[in-house]
Design an enzyme around this catalytic site. Structure first.
Site, PDB file in Angstrom:
ATOM      1  CG  ASP A  64     -40.272  15.389 -22.897  1.00  0.00           C
ATOM      2  OD1 ASP A  64     -39.732  14.282 -22.696  1.00  0.00           O
ATOM      3  OD2 ASP A  64     -41.087  15.908 -22.106  1.00  0.00           O
ATOM      4  CB  SER A 147     -27.474   6.849  -9.879  1.00  0.00           C
ATOM      5  OG  SER A 147     -27.700   7.071  -8.505  1.00  0.00           O
ATOM      6  CE1 TYR A 160     -32.689   8.839 -10.214  1.00  0.00           C
ATOM      7  CE2 TYR A 160     -31.457   7.719  -8.488  1.00  0.00           C
ATOM      8  CZ  TYR A 160     -31.491   8.556  -9.581  1.00  0.00           C
ATOM      9  OH  TYR A 160     -30.330   9.111 -10.054  1.00  0.00           O
ATOM     10  CE  LYS A 164     -30.452   7.560 -13.077  1.00  0.00           C
ATOM     11  NZ  LYS A 164     -29.884   8.033 -14.358  1.00  0.00           N
TER      12      LYS A 164
END
Length: 278
Positions: A64, A147, A160, A164
């Site tokens: 992980d 992204s 999110y 990012k």
């Protein structure tokens, strides 16, 4: 025998067992590299290596990315197996499925923030922390999967998008801190047909972007981006990673993000306001 741009390179890729990470791993091997793949799913890793036809070029680590000790072990295993580490691709991530602030309870927001930032941001930072000493030795590089949400809104929800944006800042800061020995860059991808999952905190970990793309039929209108026919196949996003990894091709480049998003940055405003329904 490959004569690619990455002949003799050794690479570690987080989140490399599926989707974009798998596509990058396979492309790097095709370009001559040996690759260690870090992923939480052992069965997925084993299946990928078995299907590759070149198992000697792969090493797998079940871990992980939120576990710093596991990442240090993955770096050590890479050096033990392949003799060195030239490139770290920090790629593991989760998406919030554009869950807007007004659709999140306070408890959901609290839990999902911790999960998304611990994977998307802390995971990148811990990987860089584990890898940088070896990368200094090889004058290697770090490549972060960014992204369109690293630059623009509505590529995700607030969690999110914020994560990012944070990764973009992290990439730039590390490019400064690790220069001149280690180059640090990013690839800012647009939407693609990949196995990107949602956070467990929102019960979205069983869903992936692939599910959304599978629902698109032949009569679906083109995506609202300048390159209407822009590919959603993860394999078509891998060239920029190869370019940034190859020191012979991109030696003077650091602190930069290559946008591979079908032209979203020149799209203009699709909608003036996101809250007209409130």
């Amino acid at each position: 025998m490959s004569n690619g741009w990455l002949e003799g390179y050794s690479t570690l890729i987080t989140g490399g067992g599926s989707g974009l990470g798998r596509a990058v791993a396979e492309r790097f091997v095709a370009e001559g590299a040996c690759v260690t793949i870090v992923d939480r799913n052992e069965r997925r890793l084993n299946g990928m290596v078995e299907a590759s036809g070149t198992p000697e070029r792969f090493h797998t680590v079940v871990a992980d990315v939120r576990d710093s000790a596991s990442l240090r072990d993955a770096v050590a295993a890479t050096v033990d197996r392949f003799g060195k580490l030239d490139t770290l691709v920090a790629n593991a991530g989760v998406w919030d499925y554009q869950r807007q602030l007004t659709r999140l309870t306070a408890d959901e927001l609290d839990a999902a923030f911790d999960e998304i930032f611990s994977v998307n941001v802390k995971g990148y930072l811990l990987a860089a922390s584990a890898a940088w000493p070896e990368l200094v030795r090889t004058r290697g590089s770090i490549i972060m999967t960014l992204s369109n949400a690293s630059f623009y809104v509505n590529g995700g929800g607030p969690l999110y998008t914020a994560s990012k944006h944070a990764c973009l800042g992290l990439m730039r800061e590390l490019a400064y801190e690790l220069a001149p020995k280690v180059r640090v860059n990013g690839v800012a991808c647009g939407g693609m047909n990949t196995d990107l999952r949602g956070p467990e905190a929102l019960s979205l970990d069983g869903r992936s972007l692939s599910t959304s793309f599978a629902k698109q039929g032949p009569d679906t209108p083109p995506p609202p981006i300048p390159l209407h026919d822009s590919s959603t196949d993860p394999r078509d996003f891998t060239g920029s990673y190869v370019l940034l990894a190859a020191r012979e091709q991109s030696g003077p480049i650091t602190g930069q993000a290559i946008s591979v998003d079908g032209g979203i940055g020149v799209r203009g405003f699709a909608s003036a306001a996101g809250g007209d329904h409130l």
